[in-house]
Design a protein around this motif. Structure first.
Motif, PDB file in Angstrom:
ATOM      1  N   TYR A 230       8.606  49.315 -14.693  1.00  0.00           N
ATOM      2  CA  TYR A 230       9.269  48.459 -15.676  1.00  0.00           C
ATOM      3  C   TYR A 230       8.593  47.115 -15.931  1.00  0.00           C
ATOM      4  CZ  TYR A 230      12.892  51.953 -15.189  1.00  0.00           C
ATOM      5  OH  TYR A 230      13.575  53.147 -15.178  1.00  0.00           O
TER       6      TYR A 230
ATOM      7  N   THR B 215      10.024  47.040 -23.511  1.00  0.00           N
ATOM      8  CA  THR B 215      10.886  46.313 -22.569  1.00  0.00           C
ATOM      9  C   THR B 215      12.341  46.349 -23.019  1.00  0.00           C
ATOM     10  OG1 THR B 215       9.088  44.825 -21.924  1.00  0.00           O
ATOM     11  CG2 THR B 215      11.325  44.075 -21.476  1.00  0.00           C
TER      12      THR B 215
ATOM     13  N   ALA C 133      15.127  48.135 -20.696  1.00  0.00           N
ATOM     14  CA  ALA C 133      16.158  47.318 -20.042  1.00  0.00           C
ATOM     15  C   ALA C 133      17.338  48.175 -19.605  1.00  0.00           C
ATOM     16  CB  ALA C 133      16.631  46.210 -20.982  1.00  0.00           C
TER      17      ALA C 133
ATOM     18  N   HIS D 166      18.316  48.997 -15.712  1.00  0.00           N
ATOM     19  CA  HIS D 166      19.676  48.638 -15.300  1.00  0.00           C
ATOM     20  C   HIS D 166      20.277  49.746 -14.427  1.00  0.00           C
ATOM     21  CE1 HIS D 166      23.469  46.357 -16.042  1.00  0.00           C
ATOM     22  NE2 HIS D 166      24.027  47.534 -15.805  1.00  0.00           N
TER      23      HIS D 166
ATOM     24  N   SER E 148      19.200  42.447 -16.450  1.00  0.00           N
ATOM     25  CA  SER E 148      19.149  42.855 -17.854  1.00  0.00           C
ATOM     26  C   SER E 148      19.144  41.633 -18.768  1.00  0.00           C
ATOM     27  CB  SER E 148      20.343  43.751 -18.190  1.00  0.00           C
ATOM     28  OG  SER E 148      20.308  44.939 -17.435  1.00  0.00           O
TER      29      SER E 148
ATOM     30  N   MET F 290      15.658  40.157 -18.626  1.00  0.00           N
ATOM     31  CA  MET F 290      14.665  40.958 -19.348  1.00  0.00           C
ATOM     32  C   MET F 290      14.745  40.700 -20.853  1.00  0.00           C
ATOM     33  SD  MET F 290      14.811  44.659 -17.388  1.00  0.00           S
ATOM     34  CE  MET F 290      13.443  45.383 -18.333  1.00  0.00           C
TER      35      MET F 290
END
Length: 348
Positions: free
Chosen positions: A138, A146, A150, A154, A175, A178
């Motif tokens: 990630y 991205t 996310a 998560h 989250s 991000m």
């Protein structure tokens, strides 16, 4: 923008607490930030929990986690910073099978096997290996990748379940971080509100993502790719819904009208001095107002101008860093139902 981000931070904390089953209203959260705590021990602990969340998110919003949100060190630091501010009573969890009480160590990976619902989390010894894989998967993605990742990150962090407690809160703040990094959200909207308002769907999707893949058409890994794709759609639609909600809520003309209508009502009730609305209108237009401009703006003496400013500060409607610093608008939680309707429920 800063004041609005502060209010949204309280909103994010409130809804994240709701998901965890802890109901601490933003008015009580705001009091905790001023070190005004309930005499009830349980409520005080929840206020301290909320304050810890606010402090952590403020650190994230100010760039404290930038570039390392999905790193093992970044995730552990989030947990550490949050848990270090909690009262001792909130740092213990109970094993439902045997009643054993286990202490949560801030930032420390768990050393016990755990079961969450029907999901048996990865063994403690495998956590470093899974974190390495998580970070490699990630991190270093482009903007579009991205945003989509996310949602997957998560769930995967919750599936790994690295800590004895606090995993859900850390995952939601991860989250948030991000999306903050790639969308430059300014901290003025939050995924937590949308997830809390659809909490059954949220938890249902997460449970489905825990399931093994059904057949050769359901991805190549151990877990269901179809369920993860469904959760990703739900997650991103929830994000869009919250962006639209905040966009509608903070439209300048509508926000200005709601604030000035409230001010007029307060003036008629003798709760605020005459012409107080002129100061708020000027701040809404300019962003901030030098104190030296107030007398001309009001067409009043320096003494009367100071009295009007003092009344607005006393009501926590405007703030200033010092007696000479410019005036800025505040968004007190007690007025959110009038100024920002729907942001969170009325205090019961």
């Amino acid at each position: 923008m800063i004041a609005l981000a502060d209010l949204v931070r309280a909103m994010n904390c409130y809804y994240s607490n709701i998901i965890e089953g802890h109901d601490t209203h933003p008015v009580d959260i705001e009091r905790a930030l001023k070190n005004e705590y309930s005499t009830n021990a349980e409520k005080r602990n929840l206020q301290l929990e909320a304050k810890a969340h606010i402090v952590l998110q403020k650190w994230i919003d100010e760039g404290g986690l930038h570039g390392r949100t999905v790193s093992a060190d970044g995730v552990r630091e989030m947990h550490k910073r949050f848990c270090e501010l909690l009262p001792d009573e909130l740092l213990w969890v109970e094993n439902t099978d045997n009643g054993e009480r286990m202490q949560v160590i801030p930032g420390a990976l768990r050393e016990r096997d755990v079961k969450v619902g029907q999901h048996i989390a990865v063994s403690p010894g495998a956590l470093p290996r899974f974190f390495t894989r998580f970070e490699r998967t990630y991190s270093g993605l482009g903007k579009a990748e991205t945003i989509i990742a996310a949602a997957a990150a998560h769930h995967r962090l919750l599936w790994i379940h690295p800590f004895l407690d606090g995993n859900g809160r850390v995952a939601r703040l991860m989250s948030h971080s991000m999306l903050l990094d790639v969308l430059d959200t300014g901290g003025i909207w939050s995924i937590a509100r949308g997830l809390a308002r659809n909490v059954r769907s949220y938890k249902g999707h997460l449970a489905q993502c825990d399931l093994p893949r059904r057949n050769d058409l359901d991805g190549r890994g151990n877990l269901s790719e179809e369920s993860l794709a469904s959760f990703t759609r739900f997650f991103l639609e929830t994000c869009l819904d919250q962006v639209k909600f905040m966009e509608d809520l903070v439209q300048p003309d509508r926000l200005r009208d709601r604030i000035l209508l409230w001010v007029e009502e307060e003036i008629r009730a003798d709760a605020l001095p005459q012409k107080a609305g002129r100061i708020l209108e000027a701040i809404l237009y300019r962003g901030e107002l030098p104190r030296g401009d107030v007398p001309d703006l009001l067409g009043a003496s320096d003494r009367h101008s100071r009295r009007v400013v003092a009344a607005l500060i006393e009501h926590a409607i405007v703030v200033s860093e010092s007696t000479r610093a410019p005036l800025r608008l505040a968004f007190p939680a007690k007025l959110a139902s009038r100024w920002m309707p729907g942001l969170f429920p009325e205090q019961r």
